[in-house]
Design a protein around this motif. Structure first.
Motif, PDB file in Angstrom:
ATOM      1  N   PRO B 300       0.838  -1.202   0.000  1.00 14.22           N
ATOM      2  CA  PRO B 300       0.000   0.000   0.000  1.00 14.22           C
ATOM      3  C   PRO B 300       0.871   1.248   0.000  1.00 14.22           C
ATOM      4  CG  PRO B 300       0.058  -0.990   2.184  1.00 14.22           C
ATOM      5  CD  PRO B 300       0.774  -1.942   1.262  1.00 14.22           C
ATOM      6  N   GLY B 301       0.365   2.330  -0.489  1.00 14.70           N
ATOM      7  CA  GLY B 301       1.138   3.574  -0.508  1.00 14.70           C
ATOM      8  C   GLY B 301       1.172   4.230   0.867  1.00 14.70           C
ATOM      9  N   GLY B 302       2.060   5.195   1.003  1.00 14.64           N
ATOM     10  CA  GLY B 302       2.091   5.989   2.222  1.00 14.64           C
ATOM     11  C   GLY B 302       2.739   5.328   3.411  1.00 14.64           C
ATOM     12  N   THR B 303       3.441   4.250   3.195  1.00 16.30           N
ATOM     13  CA  THR B 303       4.134   3.607   4.295  1.00 16.30           C
ATOM     14  C   THR B 303       5.464   3.057   3.784  1.00 16.30           C
ATOM     15  OG1 THR B 303       3.942   1.974   6.080  1.00 16.30           O
ATOM     16  CG2 THR B 303       3.073   1.330   3.919  1.00 16.30           C
ATOM     17  N   TRP B 308       5.355  -1.673   7.180  1.00 22.48           N
ATOM     18  CA  TRP B 308       4.293  -2.547   6.667  1.00 22.48           C
ATOM     19  C   TRP B 308       4.642  -4.018   6.913  1.00 22.48           C
ATOM     20  CZ3 TRP B 308       4.336  -5.646   1.967  1.00 22.48           C
ATOM     21  CH2 TRP B 308       3.080  -6.125   1.611  1.00 22.48           C
ATOM     22  N   GLY B 309       5.888  -4.364   6.646  1.00 18.56           N
ATOM     23  CA  GLY B 309       6.304  -5.754   6.865  1.00 18.56           C
ATOM     24  C   GLY B 309       6.237  -6.143   8.329  1.00 18.56           C
ATOM     25  N   ALA B 310       6.602  -5.205   9.206  1.00 17.23           N
ATOM     26  CA  ALA B 310       6.530  -5.499  10.641  1.00 17.23           C
ATOM     27  C   ALA B 310       5.088  -5.753  11.061  1.00 17.23           C
ATOM     28  CB  ALA B 310       7.128  -4.340  11.436  1.00 17.23           C
ATOM     29  N   GLN B 311       4.168  -4.953  10.523  1.00 18.70           N
ATOM     30  CA  GLN B 311       2.767  -5.168  10.890  1.00 18.70           C
ATOM     31  C   GLN B 311       2.273  -6.515  10.366  1.00 18.70           C
ATOM     32  OE1 GLN B 311       1.162  -3.337  13.085  1.00 18.70           O
ATOM     33  NE2 GLN B 311      -0.403  -4.952  12.990  1.00 18.70           N
ATOM     34  N   LEU B 317       1.889 -13.472  13.811  1.00 16.03           N
ATOM     35  CA  LEU B 317       2.190 -14.064  15.122  1.00 16.03           C
ATOM     36  C   LEU B 317       1.010 -13.978  16.096  1.00 16.03           C
ATOM     37  CD1 LEU B 317       5.860 -12.823  15.665  1.00 16.03           C
ATOM     38  CD2 LEU B 317       5.103 -15.208  15.600  1.00 16.03           C
ATOM     39  N   ARG B 318       0.032 -13.145  15.795  1.00 15.44           N
ATOM     40  CA  ARG B 318      -1.057 -12.931  16.747  1.00 15.44           C
ATOM     41  C   ARG B 318      -1.790 -14.224  17.112  1.00 15.44           C
ATOM     42  NH1 ARG B 318      -2.962  -8.868  14.568  1.00 15.44           N
ATOM     43  NH2 ARG B 318      -1.799  -7.350  15.791  1.00 15.44           N
ATOM     44  N   CYS B 329       8.464  -4.631  18.508  1.00  8.17           N
ATOM     45  CA  CYS B 329       8.799  -3.454  17.698  1.00  8.17           C
ATOM     46  C   CYS B 329       9.123  -3.873  16.259  1.00  8.17           C
ATOM     47  CB  CYS B 329       9.949  -2.676  18.335  1.00  8.17           C
ATOM     48  SG  CYS B 329      11.557  -3.477  18.238  1.00  8.17           S
ATOM     49  N   ASP B 330       9.222  -2.888  15.391  1.00  5.22           N
ATOM     50  CA  ASP B 330       9.468  -3.171  13.970  1.00  5.22           C
ATOM     51  C   ASP B 330      10.752  -3.992  13.802  1.00  5.22           C
ATOM     52  OD1 ASP B 330       7.274  -1.572  13.584  1.00  5.22           O
ATOM     53  OD2 ASP B 330       8.433   0.197  12.986  1.00  5.22           O
ATOM     54  N   SER B 331      11.771  -3.604  14.538  1.00  5.96           N
ATOM     55  CA  SER B 331      13.049  -4.292  14.387  1.00  5.96           C
ATOM     56  C   SER B 331      12.938  -5.769  14.739  1.00  5.96           C
ATOM     57  CB  SER B 331      14.116  -3.636  15.273  1.00  5.96           C
ATOM     58  OG  SER B 331      15.310  -4.384  15.227  1.00  5.96           O
ATOM     59  N   GLU B 332      12.241  -6.066  15.817  1.00  5.98           N
ATOM     60  CA  GLU B 332      12.125  -7.472  16.233  1.00  5.98           C
ATOM     61  C   GLU B 332      11.418  -8.318  15.174  1.00  5.98           C
ATOM     62  OE1 GLU B 332      10.328  -6.090  19.971  1.00  5.98           O
ATOM     63  OE2 GLU B 332      11.571  -7.584  20.970  1.00  5.98           O
TER      64      GLU B 332
END
Lengths: 79, 469
Positions: B300-303, B308-311, B317-318, B329-332
């Protein structure tokens, strides 16, 4: 989508794989050498074509991806 | 004059690319303190002599001074879940039998019949007793003598002097470690403060989803060093450079372990072009780095790909972690955290899932065994561990498609590993000082060698090593 990669470091070389697993490297016309191509094996050994040199590890990657994709397709057919 | 003639060391010996800590500053979530740790230890710029990779003498020194006294991974607890379950762990010329006893504790013994020296068990599996297949000498699971055929013929054999010879066994993170040195510090003491690196992603709550055992024609140190730095990405894995900050990784050395962090979603500073976020996504999804702009629409645009990959990682994993996934966090979720516990154990952090073990192939110093475990989190009942998939010398990791994209990556590494072993023999003839490691990006490898030299009692250079022997 066919697995096709423009080499990240040598941007005028485009890597793809033929149906038989040979890696095809296309030198596009962004440089003075013009539009040429070559075929290479899974370790970058030259097999044919005007283009004589390729990145062995990129050939390695392209072949590996092709082989595993073939295995997936075959596995799916066997299922 | 160029930088090849004279490197300005005042520049700080770090990549010109964005640092990991600077990327952490942009994280959309709270960053755990352990990711802010930086060891900043200078481990030297000296060359490392080649002998330790190619000489039989060093292999013999390892047999005397390393393997008998160091904590080493034997197996996962899940591989011996029930009383009577056994696991055979072989290291060079010594065989160890790990046993789950009747009271549930884990013990380890030298895997040998005290009668005539046959190995007690040829392979793991469940056993009600530990009975030698040769003449039938038999021990209880707790190592005490149980039965002696023709008892009348063995007057010197008694219950109090014929127990199996025990080896220390302790656990961490669902792994069973053994140590043949009764005087060694505890495993917990040896590992020090490593728990802070794994407390958010406990390795106990994993199961072996994949386990491969690859035989390689190279010394075990040559093999493992191929997986201890990100520097080789530029030549060995060029396809991932658009989405990998190869030389911008962070390297830290601690007491008996070290860490590397390589970033994903950050382009290599070695590129002469700037990948789009979608192009980075395409590389990471292994769908090809599109020739034309066919990557458009992947994201998607704007990110950014990183956010986006972290989300996407949190969403994946949820089902297992529940709301705890939202705390990562994004890094993890995006980066690679590869640890090395001296000498040969390589668990990856966060939910990277990978764990390696390297060791000599039998008593051969120019062949080795590379094991890869994929440790998946799970919900509900623990799934059974995957059986080891042995990949022979003349096979490749492409014969293990269960590894997914790792099979492709390892296939590239396999092109180097035996050729490093071959080349080192030539290097020994033309460059006596040995191999020239980077000062920063080889931090983990230098840390390993500093400890290795301490254990073996050898010096850093070839002359000192001669004196040490």
């Amino acid at each position: 989508m066919a697995h096709t990669i423009r080499h990240p470091l040598t941007r005028n070389r485009v890597y793809s794989v033929e149906n038989d697993g040979r890696v095809r490297v296309q030198a596009d016309n962004t440089d003075e050498t013009g539009d040429r191509w070559g075929h290479f094996d899974n370790s970058g050994r030259w097999l044919g074509g005007e283009l004589l040199h390729a990145d062995p590890q990129m050939c390695r990657h392209m072949f590996a991806h092709w082989q595993l994709t073939q295995a997936d397709v075959k596995g799916g057919a066997d299922d | 004059m160029t930088e090849l003639d004279d490197l300005d060391e005042t520049a700080g010996l770090r990549s010109r690319g964005i640092s990991y800590q600077a990327v952490l500053d942009t994280d959309t979530h709270e960053v755990p303190p352990v990711l802010r740790l930086q060891s900043d230890r200078y481990l030297g710029s000296h060359d490392v002599a080649v002998d330790r990779y190619i000489s039989r003498e060093y292999h013999e020194l390892e047999k005397q001074r390393l393997w008998p006294v160091v904590w080493q991974l034997a197996c996962r607890e899940e591989e011996i879940p029930n009383p009577g379950d056994t696991y055979v762990y072989d290291i060079v010329d010594t065989s160890i039998l790990v046993v789950r006893t009747e009271d549930g504790t884990i013990r380890a013994y030298y895997n040998v019949c005290l009668h005539q020296g046959r190995t007690l068990r040829d392979e793991g599996g469940n056993a009600a007793e530990l009975r030698c297949p040769y003449h039938g000498f038999c021990w209880h699971l707790d190592g005490s003598l149980k039965r002696v055929p023709s008892r009348w013929d063995y007057p010197t054999v008694r219950r109090d002097n014929f127990s199996l010879k025990e080896v220390r066994a302790e656990t961490w993170g669902g792994f069973v470690f053994i140590n043949m040195d009764n005087e060694a510090q505890s495993l917990a003491s040896f590992l020090g403060d490593i728990d802070q690196h794994f407390e958010r992603y406990p390795l106990t709550d994993r199961y072996i989803a994949v386990h491969t055992v690859k035989y390689l024609r190279a010394n075990w140190k040559v093999a493992q060093e191929a997986f201890m730095e990100g520097y080789h990405t530029i030549a060995t894995h060029p396809q991932i450079l658009p989405a990998t900050g190869d030389e911008t990784g962070q390297y830290d050395a601690f007491e008996n372990y070290s860490r590397a962090i390589n970033m994903t979603g950050v382009a290599s500073p070695n590129l002469r072009w700037t990948p789009t976020e979608s192009e980075m996504a395409a590389v990471s999804f292994n769908s090809g780095n599109p020739v034309e702009s066919t990557a458009d629409g992947l994201m998607p645009g704007g990110t950014t790909f990183r956010v986006w990959g972290a989300q996407m990682g949190r969403d994946a994993l949820r089902p297992v972690l529940g709301d705890a996934a939202d705390e990562l966090c994004d890094s993890e979720l995006m980066d690679s955290f590869f640890y090395t516990v001296f000498p040969n154990f390589h668990p990856w952090g966060a939910y990277n899932r990978i764990c390696y073990r390297f060791r000599p192939y039998g008593d051969n110093h120019e062949q080795s065994i590379m094991e890869t475990y994929i440790l998946e989190p799970f919900t509900g009942e623990r799934p059974p561990p995957a059986k080891p998939h042995v990949i022979g010398f003349d096979q490749t990791h492409l014969d293990a498609p269960e590894l997914g994209i790792l099979a492709e990556i390892f296939y590239q590494d396999e092109l180097n590993i035996p050729n490093v072993q071959k080349g080192l023999h030539t290097l020994a003839k033309v460059k006596p000082s040995g191999v020239t490691y980077g000062v920063y990006q080889y931090n983990k490898i230098r840390h390993f060698h500093n400890l290795y030299e301490e254990y073996l009692g050898v010096g850093k250079d070839a002359a000192e090593q001669e004196e040490g022997r």
